[in-house]
Design a protein around this motif. Structure first.
Motif, PDB file in Angstrom:
ATOM      1  N   PHE A  63       0.857  -1.171   0.000  1.00  0.00           N
ATOM      2  CA  PHE A  63       0.000   0.000   0.000  1.00  0.00           C
ATOM      3  C   PHE A  63       0.899   1.228   0.000  1.00  0.00           C
ATOM      4  O   PHE A  63       1.878   1.298   0.750  1.00  0.00           O
ATOM      5  CB  PHE A  63      -0.900   0.019   1.241  1.00  0.00           C
ATOM      6  N   GLY A  64       0.560   2.230  -0.821  1.00  0.00           N
ATOM      7  CA  GLY A  64       1.388   3.417  -0.947  1.00  0.00           C
ATOM      8  C   GLY A  64       1.213   4.387   0.203  1.00  0.00           C
ATOM      9  O   GLY A  64       0.264   4.284   1.002  1.00  0.00           O
ATOM     10  N   PRO A  65       2.102   5.378   0.333  1.00  0.00           N
ATOM     11  CA  PRO A  65       2.094   6.298   1.480  1.00  0.00           C
ATOM     12  C   PRO A  65       0.831   7.128   1.580  1.00  0.00           C
ATOM     13  O   PRO A  65       0.448   7.543   2.681  1.00  0.00           O
ATOM     14  CB  PRO A  65       3.332   7.170   1.235  1.00  0.00           C
ATOM     15  N   GLN A  66       0.151   7.387   0.446  1.00  0.00           N
ATOM     16  CA  GLN A  66      -1.073   8.184   0.519  1.00  0.00           C
ATOM     17  C   GLN A  66      -2.169   7.479   1.314  1.00  0.00           C
ATOM     18  O   GLN A  66      -3.110   8.115   1.796  1.00  0.00           O
ATOM     19  CB  GLN A  66      -1.577   8.543  -0.889  1.00  0.00           C
ATOM     20  N   ARG A  67      -2.038   6.176   1.484  1.00  0.00           N
ATOM     21  CA  ARG A  67      -3.012   5.420   2.272  1.00  0.00           C
ATOM     22  C   ARG A  67      -3.005   5.852   3.741  1.00  0.00           C
ATOM     23  O   ARG A  67      -4.018   5.720   4.441  1.00  0.00           O
ATOM     24  CB  ARG A  67      -2.672   3.925   2.186  1.00  0.00           C
ATOM     25  N   PHE A  68      -1.874   6.375   4.203  1.00  0.00           N
ATOM     26  CA  PHE A  68      -1.698   6.635   5.630  1.00  0.00           C
ATOM     27  C   PHE A  68      -1.903   8.096   6.019  1.00  0.00           C
ATOM     28  O   PHE A  68      -1.852   8.430   7.195  1.00  0.00           O
ATOM     29  CB  PHE A  68      -0.313   6.144   6.064  1.00  0.00           C
ATOM     30  N   GLY A  69      -2.131   8.958   5.025  1.00  0.00           N
ATOM     31  CA  GLY A  69      -2.386  10.361   5.308  1.00  0.00           C
ATOM     32  C   GLY A  69      -1.111  11.149   5.544  1.00  0.00           C
ATOM     33  O   GLY A  69      -0.017  10.591   5.685  1.00  0.00           O
ATOM     34  N   ARG A  70      -1.257  12.449   5.590  1.00  0.00           N
ATOM     35  CA  ARG A  70      -0.102  13.331   5.812  1.00  0.00           C
ATOM     36  C   ARG A  70       0.507  13.049   7.170  1.00  0.00           C
ATOM     37  O   ARG A  70      -0.185  13.008   8.188  1.00  0.00           O
ATOM     38  CB  ARG A  70      -0.537  14.783   5.719  1.00  0.00           C
ATOM     39  N   GLY A  71       1.831  12.847   7.182  1.00  0.00           N
ATOM     40  CA  GLY A  71       2.519  12.547   8.425  1.00  0.00           C
ATOM     41  C   GLY A  71       2.036  11.273   9.093  1.00  0.00           C
ATOM     42  O   GLY A  71       2.162  11.121  10.308  1.00  0.00           O
ATOM     43  N   GLU A  72       1.460  10.355   8.291  1.00  0.00           N
ATOM     44  CA  GLU A  72       0.901   9.097   8.796  1.00  0.00           C
ATOM     45  C   GLU A  72      -0.202   9.340   9.826  1.00  0.00           C
ATOM     46  O   GLU A  72      -0.438   8.533  10.729  1.00  0.00           O
ATOM     47  CB  GLU A  72       2.004   8.207   9.388  1.00  0.00           C
ATOM     48  N   GLY A  73      -0.893  10.470   9.649  1.00  0.00           N
ATOM     49  CA  GLY A  73      -1.923  10.851  10.598  1.00  0.00           C
ATOM     50  C   GLY A  73      -3.036   9.836  10.751  1.00  0.00           C
ATOM     51  O   GLY A  73      -3.623   9.704  11.834  1.00  0.00           O
ATOM     52  N   ASN A  74      -3.359   9.093   9.674  1.00  0.00           N
ATOM     53  CA  ASN A  74      -4.425   8.092   9.782  1.00  0.00           C
ATOM     54  C   ASN A  74      -4.073   7.002  10.791  1.00  0.00           C
ATOM     55  O   ASN A  74      -4.951   6.468  11.480  1.00  0.00           O
ATOM     56  CB  ASN A  74      -4.693   7.457   8.416  1.00  0.00           C
ATOM     57  N   LEU A  75      -2.789   6.661  10.882  1.00  0.00           N
ATOM     58  CA  LEU A  75      -2.376   5.633  11.839  1.00  0.00           C
ATOM     59  C   LEU A  75      -2.444   6.155  13.275  1.00  0.00           C
ATOM     60  O   LEU A  75      -2.887   5.446  14.184  1.00  0.00           O
ATOM     61  CB  LEU A  75      -0.965   5.151  11.514  1.00  0.00           C
ATOM     62  N   PHE A  76      -2.017   7.387  13.490  1.00  0.00           N
ATOM     63  CA  PHE A  76      -2.078   7.952  14.832  1.00  0.00           C
ATOM     64  C   PHE A  76      -3.519   8.138  15.294  1.00  0.00           C
ATOM     65  O   PHE A  76      -3.849   7.902  16.459  1.00  0.00           O
ATOM     66  CB  PHE A  76      -1.313   9.276  14.880  1.00  0.00           C
ATOM     67  N   ARG A  77      -4.386   8.546  14.377  1.00  0.00           N
ATOM     68  CA  ARG A  77      -5.797   8.706  14.745  1.00  0.00           C
ATOM     69  C   ARG A  77      -6.437   7.350  15.031  1.00  0.00           C
ATOM     70  O   ARG A  77      -7.309   7.247  15.893  1.00  0.00           O
ATOM     71  CB  ARG A  77      -6.528   9.455  13.637  1.00  0.00           C
TER      72      ARG A  77
END
Length: 361
Positions: free
Chosen positions: A179-193
């Protein structure tokens, strides 16, 4: 709809990240052989979406083939709805496309008995309607056969002969289906949320936003399984206990014995090993493959438990990305065009990193 801002607790978690970033994931064939600048201009990244079906020719929906420049998919959907005088919920699209690009994709608009809008009025906003057809159903997410890409690489440096050899390798053996980086949001924010969501400390968010966070976690866990198999050099090898996926299908089956028939199907590209999209239920693999996937799950128990609690089911995704029409063409002394077609659900960034180390303007 934009995501809520990262809280102070989210930022604290950022300092104690327990996963590998996309840039840290291993490549399959020894690292990139070129350096280049990517996306210097929108027209350097051209994407042409391929529908999995043709228009019906009649119905209450209109199917639009749209070319957009420097615009994201959801913004275009809102503009189509506004011009048609309908709710944005009446607009469908098959996939999200990059903003910093020139992309051609399909939308549907449920007009019912409303008159056909003057779609050409959107041209001033960078939205060009290339085709329009009547259709009976709303366009659903994932209704694609794939995407064609034409990517201009600028300020290219490196070994051109090695690049040609790498293109041949990727054509023959495929690329890791990360999965590409856009999957995780800016600064991987989707993972932190998502971490905050699992801890009961997430900001208020819509069901759609929470779904994106959950998808990011599943994607990260899948990437980690694939990374470990690349490090073991068996990511494109059929193992006892693997689930092999049929090419062009979501169907998969358990490998009980690796015999000549399985090996031949692997060589022909008819089947490919898969990795887990975690959710509730027992793993679908067996033997050493299951042990590896269970170790990844054990390293992130809160994530796996959170996915199960959200009601997501165990699914599979191909580890290998098959590439069609892969070509690298010189266009100037320090410029190259990279062309290829990928199946739906895959990411151009995962292919590019196997060939080229890029910087973005």
């Amino acid at each position: 709809m934009s995501d809520p801002p990262l809280s102070a607790s989210d930022r604290t978690r950022h300092a104690t990240r327990h996963w590998r970033t996309f840039a840290q994931l291993p490549t399959a064939f020894g690292g990139p052989v070129l350096n280049a600048r990517l996306r210097a201009r929108p027209e350097d990244f051209i994407v042409d979406e391929q529908l999995a079906f043709g228009p019906d020719g009649d119905g209450e929906h209109v199917l639009l083939r749209v070319r957009k420049t420097s615009a994201n998919t959801e913004w275009v959907a809102r503009r189509l709805a506004a011009l048609a005088g309908v709710s944005v919920k009446a607009v469908g699209y098959a996939g999200l496309k990059d903003r910093h690009a020139v992309t051609t994709q399909w939308f549907s608009v449920h007009l019912g008995k409303l008159p056909e809008p003057r779609w050409r009025l959107l041209a001033e906003e960078g939205i060009e309607v290339l085709e329009q057809h009547r259709h009976r159903r709303k366009l659903k997410r994932g209704s694609l056969s794939g995407n064609r890409f034409q990517i201009r690489l600028r300020e290219v440096a490196g070994d051109r002969d090695a690049a040609a050899a790498r293109i041949a390798t990727l054509t023959a053996r495929g690329a890791p289906n990360y999965f590409g980086p856009q999957r995780f949001g800016r600064g991987e924010g989707n993972l932190f949320r998502a971490q905050a969501l699992f801890a009961g400390a997430a900001p208020r968010a819509s069901r759609q936003q929470q779904g994106l966070w959950l998808s990011a976690v599943r994607s990260q866990l899948f990437n980690e399984v694939l990374a470990r198999r690349i490090e073991r050099d068996d990511w494109a090898t059929a193992l006892v206990g693997d689930r092999l996926q049929l090419r062009g299908s979501q169907s998969h089956f358990l490998v009980e014995t690796v015999d000549e028939r399985i090996l031949e199907r692997m060589r022909s590209g008819d089947v490919t090993p898969t990795g887990p999209l975690f959710g509730e239920g027992e793993p679908l693999t067996e033997a050493a493959v299951r042990a590896l996937e269970e170790q990844v799950a054990a390293d992130s128990p809160d994530w796996v438990a959170g996915l199960a609690a959200a009601g997501l089911k165990q699914e599979r995704r191909a580890l290998r990305l098959d590439i069609e029409g892969l070509e690298l063409e010189p266009v100037a002394e320090t410029e190259l065009d990279l062309r290829f077609q990928l199946p739906a659900g895959s990411y151009a960034t995962t292919l590019i990193r196997e060939l080229c180390q890029t910087s973005v303007v």
